[in-house]
Design a protein around this motif. Structure first.
Motif, PDB file in Angstrom:
ATOM      1  N   LEU A   1       5.479   2.875  -2.929  1.00  9.43           N
ATOM      2  CA  LEU A   1       5.007   1.524  -3.180  1.00  9.43           C
ATOM      3  C   LEU A   1       4.031   1.121  -2.088  1.00  9.43           C
ATOM      4  O   LEU A   1       4.262   1.398  -0.911  1.00  9.43           O
ATOM      5  CB  LEU A   1       6.173   0.536  -3.202  1.00  9.43           C
ATOM      6  N   VAL A   2       2.972   0.456  -2.470  1.00  7.88           N
ATOM      7  CA  VAL A   2       1.989  -0.008  -1.495  1.00  7.88           C
ATOM      8  C   VAL A   2       1.835  -1.515  -1.657  1.00  7.88           C
ATOM      9  O   VAL A   2       2.029  -2.061  -2.754  1.00  7.88           O
ATOM     10  CB  VAL A   2       0.629   0.700  -1.676  1.00  7.88           C
ATOM     11  N   PRO A   3       1.490  -2.223  -0.590  1.00  8.11           N
ATOM     12  CA  PRO A   3       1.361  -3.680  -0.678  1.00  8.11           C
ATOM     13  C   PRO A   3       0.049  -4.102  -1.324  1.00  8.11           C
ATOM     14  O   PRO A   3      -0.960  -3.391  -1.266  1.00  8.11           O
ATOM     15  CB  PRO A   3       1.420  -4.121   0.788  1.00  8.11           C
ATOM     16  N   GLY A   4       0.064  -5.289  -1.919  1.00 12.69           N
ATOM     17  CA  GLY A   4      -1.159  -5.863  -2.457  1.00 12.69           C
ATOM     18  C   GLY A   4      -1.984  -6.522  -1.371  1.00 12.69           C
ATOM     19  O   GLY A   4      -1.557  -6.642  -0.219  1.00 12.69           O
ATOM     20  N   GLN A   5      -3.160  -6.951  -1.721  1.00 11.81           N
ATOM     21  CA  GLN A   5      -4.057  -7.602  -0.767  1.00 11.81           C
ATOM     22  C   GLN A   5      -3.576  -9.030  -0.482  1.00 11.81           C
ATOM     23  O   GLN A   5      -3.162  -9.744  -1.388  1.00 11.81           O
ATOM     24  CB  GLN A   5      -5.484  -7.646  -1.323  1.00 11.81           C
TER      25      GLN A   5
ATOM     26  N   VAL B   1       2.727  -8.509  -1.960  1.00  8.78           N
ATOM     27  CA  VAL B   1       2.137  -8.268  -0.644  1.00  8.78           C
ATOM     28  C   VAL B   1       3.202  -7.872   0.376  1.00  8.78           C
ATOM     29  O   VAL B   1       3.040  -6.914   1.129  1.00  8.78           O
ATOM     30  CB  VAL B   1       1.384  -9.528  -0.154  1.00  8.78           C
ATOM     31  N   GLN B   2       4.297  -8.627   0.403  1.00  7.52           N
ATOM     32  CA  GLN B   2       5.323  -8.439   1.424  1.00  7.52           C
ATOM     33  C   GLN B   2       6.430  -7.558   0.859  1.00  7.52           C
ATOM     34  O   GLN B   2       7.372  -8.036   0.240  1.00  7.52           O
ATOM     35  CB  GLN B   2       5.882  -9.791   1.877  1.00  7.52           C
ATOM     36  N   LEU B   3       6.296  -6.264   1.072  1.00  7.23           N
ATOM     37  CA  LEU B   3       7.292  -5.319   0.570  1.00  7.23           C
ATOM     38  C   LEU B   3       8.531  -5.322   1.455  1.00  7.23           C
ATOM     39  O   LEU B   3       8.469  -5.655   2.641  1.00  7.23           O
ATOM     40  CB  LEU B   3       6.702  -3.916   0.505  1.00  7.23           C
ATOM     41  N   VAL B   4       9.652  -4.918   0.876  1.00  4.48           N
ATOM     42  CA  VAL B   4      10.921  -4.891   1.602  1.00  4.48           C
ATOM     43  C   VAL B   4      11.025  -3.587   2.377  1.00  4.48           C
ATOM     44  O   VAL B   4      11.030  -2.512   1.769  1.00  4.48           O
ATOM     45  CB  VAL B   4      12.107  -5.028   0.629  1.00  4.48           C
ATOM     46  N   PRO B   5      11.119  -3.639   3.720  1.00  2.00           N
ATOM     47  CA  PRO B   5      11.263  -2.407   4.499  1.00  2.00           C
ATOM     48  C   PRO B   5      12.518  -1.642   4.083  1.00  2.00           C
ATOM     49  O   PRO B   5      13.570  -2.231   3.842  1.00  2.00           O
ATOM     50  CB  PRO B   5      11.365  -2.908   5.944  1.00  2.00           C
ATOM     51  N   LEU B   6      12.383  -0.330   3.993  1.00  2.00           N
ATOM     52  CA  LEU B   6      13.441   0.598   3.608  1.00  2.00           C
ATOM     53  C   LEU B   6      13.797   0.487   2.128  1.00  2.00           C
ATOM     54  O   LEU B   6      14.223   1.468   1.519  1.00  2.00           O
ATOM     55  CB  LEU B   6      14.717   0.398   4.447  1.00  2.00           C
TER      56      LEU B   6
ATOM     57  N   ASN C   1      -4.553   8.381  -2.011  1.00  2.00           N
ATOM     58  CA  ASN C   1      -5.196   9.521  -1.373  1.00  2.00           C
ATOM     59  C   ASN C   1      -4.585  10.818  -1.891  1.00  2.00           C
ATOM     60  O   ASN C   1      -3.851  11.517  -1.203  1.00  2.00           O
ATOM     61  CB  ASN C   1      -5.034   9.431   0.149  1.00  2.00           C
ATOM     62  N   GLY C   2      -4.873  11.116  -3.169  1.00  2.00           N
ATOM     63  CA  GLY C   2      -4.329  12.317  -3.756  1.00  2.00           C
ATOM     64  C   GLY C   2      -2.844  12.206  -4.035  1.00  2.00           C
ATOM     65  O   GLY C   2      -2.188  13.217  -4.274  1.00  2.00           O
ATOM     66  N   ARG C   3      -2.288  11.016  -4.043  1.00  2.00           N
ATOM     67  CA  ARG C   3      -0.861  10.804  -4.228  1.00  2.00           C
ATOM     68  C   ARG C   3      -0.681   9.591  -5.129  1.00  2.00           C
ATOM     69  O   ARG C   3      -1.350   8.594  -4.956  1.00  2.00           O
ATOM     70  CB  ARG C   3      -0.203  10.559  -2.875  1.00  2.00           C
ATOM     71  N   GLN C   4       0.209   9.707  -6.091  1.00  2.00           N
ATOM     72  CA  GLN C   4       0.424   8.582  -6.995  1.00  2.00           C
ATOM     73  C   GLN C   4       1.045   7.427  -6.228  1.00  2.00           C
ATOM     74  O   GLN C   4       2.098   7.554  -5.622  1.00  2.00           O
ATOM     75  CB  GLN C   4       1.327   8.984  -8.151  1.00  2.00           C
ATOM     76  N   GLN C   5       0.384   6.294  -6.281  1.00  2.00           N
ATOM     77  CA  GLN C   5       0.878   5.100  -5.630  1.00  2.00           C
ATOM     78  C   GLN C   5       0.836   3.947  -6.618  1.00  2.00           C
ATOM     79  O   GLN C   5       0.030   3.933  -7.544  1.00  2.00           O
ATOM     80  CB  GLN C   5       0.020   4.753  -4.402  1.00  2.00           C
ATOM     81  N   TYR C   6       1.736   2.980  -6.426  1.00  2.00           N
ATOM     82  CA  TYR C   6       1.727   1.842  -7.317  1.00  2.00           C
ATOM     83  C   TYR C   6       2.252   0.620  -6.582  1.00  2.00           C
ATOM     84  O   TYR C   6       2.799   0.706  -5.486  1.00  2.00           O
ATOM     85  CB  TYR C   6       2.534   2.116  -8.591  1.00  2.00           C
ATOM     86  N   THR C   7       2.059  -0.521  -7.222  1.00  2.00           N
ATOM     87  CA  THR C   7       2.476  -1.792  -6.642  1.00  2.00           C
ATOM     88  C   THR C   7       3.524  -2.449  -7.535  1.00  2.00           C
ATOM     89  O   THR C   7       3.612  -2.172  -8.732  1.00  2.00           O
ATOM     90  CB  THR C   7       1.284  -2.760  -6.512  1.00  2.00           C
ATOM     91  N   GLN C   8       4.308  -3.317  -6.908  1.00  2.00           N
ATOM     92  CA  GLN C   8       5.196  -4.207  -7.665  1.00  2.00           C
ATOM     93  C   GLN C   8       4.322  -5.365  -8.143  1.00  2.00           C
ATOM     94  O   GLN C   8       3.756  -6.094  -7.316  1.00  2.00           O
ATOM     95  CB  GLN C   8       6.302  -4.704  -6.745  1.00  2.00           C
ATOM     96  N   SER C   9       4.179  -5.548  -9.455  1.00  2.00           N
ATOM     97  CA  SER C   9       3.123  -6.424  -9.962  1.00  2.00           C
ATOM     98  C   SER C   9       3.609  -7.365 -11.055  1.00  2.00           C
ATOM     99  O   SER C   9       4.620  -7.126 -11.710  1.00  2.00           O
ATOM    100  CB  SER C   9       1.959  -5.587 -10.519  1.00  2.00           C
ATOM    101  N   ILE C  10       2.836  -8.447 -11.226  1.00  2.00           N
ATOM    102  CA  ILE C  10       2.930  -9.335 -12.376  1.00  2.00           C
ATOM    103  C   ILE C  10       1.594  -9.231 -13.112  1.00  2.00           C
ATOM    104  O   ILE C  10       0.532  -9.487 -12.524  1.00  2.00           O
ATOM    105  CB  ILE C  10       3.186 -10.796 -11.969  1.00  2.00           C
ATOM    106  N   LEU C  11       1.632  -8.846 -14.371  1.00  2.00           N
ATOM    107  CA  LEU C  11       0.425  -8.690 -15.175  1.00  2.00           C
ATOM    108  C   LEU C  11       0.440  -9.708 -16.309  1.00  2.00           C
ATOM    109  O   LEU C  11       1.472  -9.903 -16.964  1.00  2.00           O
ATOM    110  CB  LEU C  11       0.342  -7.280 -15.771  1.00  2.00           C
ATOM    111  N   GLU C  12      -0.700 -10.344 -16.550  1.00  2.00           N
ATOM    112  CA  GLU C  12      -0.808 -11.220 -17.720  1.00  2.00           C
ATOM    113  C   GLU C  12      -1.367 -10.407 -18.886  1.00  2.00           C
ATOM    114  O   GLU C  12      -2.541 -10.003 -18.894  1.00  2.00           O
ATOM    115  CB  GLU C  12      -1.716 -12.422 -17.451  1.00  2.00           C
ATOM    116  N   LEU C  13      -0.529 -10.174 -19.892  1.00  2.00           N
ATOM    117  CA  LEU C  13      -0.935  -9.461 -21.096  1.00  2.00           C
ATOM    118  C   LEU C  13      -1.415 -10.478 -22.129  1.00  2.00           C
ATOM    119  O   LEU C  13      -0.760 -11.499 -22.362  1.00  2.00           O
ATOM    120  CB  LEU C  13       0.236  -8.663 -21.673  1.00  2.00           C
ATOM    121  N   ARG C  14      -2.544 -10.165 -22.750  1.00  2.00           N
ATOM    122  CA  ARG C  14      -3.091 -11.067 -23.769  1.00  2.00           C
ATOM    123  C   ARG C  14      -3.185 -10.352 -25.109  1.00  2.00           C
ATOM    124  O   ARG C  14      -2.904  -9.151 -25.225  1.00  2.00           O
ATOM    125  CB  ARG C  14      -4.461 -11.594 -23.329  1.00  2.00           C
TER     126      ARG C  14
END
Length: 535
Positions: A391-395, A362-367, A337-350
């Motif tokens: 950091l924001v959680p995944g679905q 999904v389950q982020l560490v509080p604090l 929402n007008g703010r840079q946000q990102y997730t902790q992710s695993i990406l498959e690069l091909r």
């Protein structure tokens, strides 16, 4: 105020250090049943002192206080590794604030678990006072309540040391019961067995107004306790002996790289170069060994995903030349929402220079990865730490579809949340990959983490590969047997052979059906007992 002060005085007056000593002993016994000590037989008797104290304490508030004390001991010992967050001076946090952050995180999660045990202790005391002669029903009710509290806590942002962890990774027979109803079945067995043993033993005089009590001459609680232990292990052994066949061609070769770049270093330019070099060399070495894909840990390349950045472009070029997919732990942007946000992710690069499969934590560490109740705590946290909360959680219902099959993925802290693994496996996950950082925590935390991953492998009948930054990386088969586990704080590459499986255990199909069943039986039996005759 006067009423509260009066209650506090009664609580202090009724407090017995003798009873408190039994509770402390109980908490210690259960704590050393956990990894790294893994003295799992103690868990089958370790709760007896707690059961005896709370059921014989006449004051509900006092019993709750004893339950709180047990939680402070059990969770305080098992989660002491959290204090290794300190020092944080390398992040610009002053020494005193660093200590405050580490202690606050430890105290907060310990109190959260302890409050749940306080609720359990107070409720058991109330039930025991209201229906003192119904021992079997009281054990059933106490077991159902413990399982319900553990299940509810697993839906909260904080959870780690369930009773089921006391049996992992060593007691493989009993672990196979988790295939029926998940980890709660182990908690139910442990709590029920300890409760039956507590009712089978004579209760010493704990209060001036309460004489010693003895179990009835023909008390069934001791034989029932022994039957539960024996039947549980026999059933687990039968499940252990059963292995559903898999179709031909389901073996899979995956490579893993344990980068061993400490967090305090990998966020610096020098650390990023070290990570890029280490993971590139490890990837190329594993490609030469003929693996189908290469897996890296959580935050292996700690940068926001941008294919045009020099580091990401170099990694993509390496993958393009080799043609073998790379599962990269990094940070991926999301629409905010007008703010840079990102997730902790695993990406498959091909080889085409794009990422295809993606899993967001999904389950982020509080604090640690976000600020809970940011409107209330954000200002306070900002005074202690320069960290932002972006950091924001995944679905929750993600699927990690890869070029070698659909994987069930967990990132670090998520190993404690069996429901996240169950959903992915139910949706077609054929094997488990957990990617973790595990720095700066000590080895015994890593051993607890390994125990949680063993639980996830057994309950879902899946092979699991553990890929970490500083250790312990390893390979676990679908029976929970640790086939390979390397030492921590070392750089290593490894080629692992595992199976892809499509079986669905009862737990994967139907989830934790045991907890609501126990609650229903306790309520139904209690209602029937009130209308007819007590036990």
């Amino acid at each position: 105020m006067k009423a509260a002060a009066t209650k506090l005085q009664k609580l202090i007056h009724g407090w017995s250090w003798g009873q408190a000593s039994w509770v402390i002993l109980s908490g210690c016994l259960m704590a050393i049943a956990l990894p790294p000590w893994s003295l799992w037989p103690l868990a089958w008797v370790g709760l007896v002192p707690l059961w005896r104290v709370v059921r014989t304490t006449p004051a509900i508030a006092l019993a709750a206080a004893y339950g709180l004390l047990w939680g402070l001991v059990y969770y305080g010992i098992s989660l002491a590794w959290i204090t290794h967050l300190h020092p944080l001076m390398w992040m610009g946090v002053p020494w005193l604030n660093s200590v405050a952050i580490a202690l606050s995180a430890w105290i907060f999660i310990v109190l959260w678990g302890s409050v749940c045990i306080a609720v359990w202790g107070g409720t058991v005391a109330w039930l025991s006072r209201r229906w003192p002669g119904r021992s079997l029903w009281l054990v059933l009710a106490g077991t159902a309540l413990w399982c319900a509290l553990e299940a509810l806590r697993n839906y909260s942002p904080l959870d780690w040391s369930p009773l089921s962890l006391t049996q992992s990774p060593s007691n493989l027979w009993i672990l196979h019961l988790t295939r029926l109803s998940g980890p709660q079945i182990l908690s139910a067995l442990l709590v029920a067995t300890n409760g039956l043993l507590a009712y089978a033993l004579p209760t010493p005089k704990l209060h001036p107004t309460h004489p010693p009590t003895h179990p009835p001459i023909h008390s069934p609680t001791l034989p029932l306790a022994l039957t539960l232990i024996l039947a549980g292990h026999l059933l687990g052994a039968l499940l252990y002996a059963q292995t559903a066949p898999i179709p031909p061609g389901q073996s899979l070769s995956l490579g893993l790289v344990q980068g061993n770049v400490p967090t305090r270093e990998k966020l610096t330019p020098q650390g990023i170069r070290q990570a890029l070099e280490g993971y590139t060399e490890g990837y190329q070495s594993l490609v030469a060994q003929g693996v189908a894909a290469v897996v890296t840990p959580e935050g292996a390349l700690p940068q926001l995903w941008n294919p045009n950045s020099p580091q990401m472009a170099a990694m993509l070029q390496t993958v393009g030349e080799a043609g073998v997919p790379l599962w990269l732990g990094t940070f991926a942007p999301v629409a905010g929402n007008g703010r840079q946000q990102y997730t902790q992710s695993i990406l498959e690069l091909r080889a085409d220079g794009q990422y295809h499969g993606r899993y967001d934590k999904v389950q982020l560490v509080p604090l640690g990865e976000y600020i809970p109740f940011e409107a209330l705590l954000g200002r306070l946290i900002s005074r202690l730490s320069p960290l932002d909360s972006y950091l924001v959680p995944g679905q929750p219902r993600q699927q990690f579809a890869t070029s070698v099959g659909r994987a069930t993925v967990g990132i670090c802290y998520e190993s404690a949340y069996s429901r996240l693994f169950r959903r992915q496996t139910q949706a077609g996950g054929e094997f488990i990959v957990t990617a973790s950082n595990n720095d700066p925590y000590p080895v015994w935390m890593m051993q607890q983490h390994h125990g949680l991953d063993v639980l996830r492998a057994v309950e879902s009948d899946r092979w699991a590969i553990r890929v970490t930054n500083t250790g312990l990386s390893g390979l676990v088969d679908n029976h929970g047997r640790t086939l390979w586990l390397r030492e921590p704080q070392t750089y290593l590459v490894h080629r692992a052979e595992l199976e892809r499986r499509q079986t669905l255990t009862p737990y994967v199909r139907w989830g934790d059906w045991l907890t609501p069943l126990l609650l229903g039986l306790a309520l139904g039996w209690g209602w029937w007992g009130d209308r007819h005759s007590p036990l």
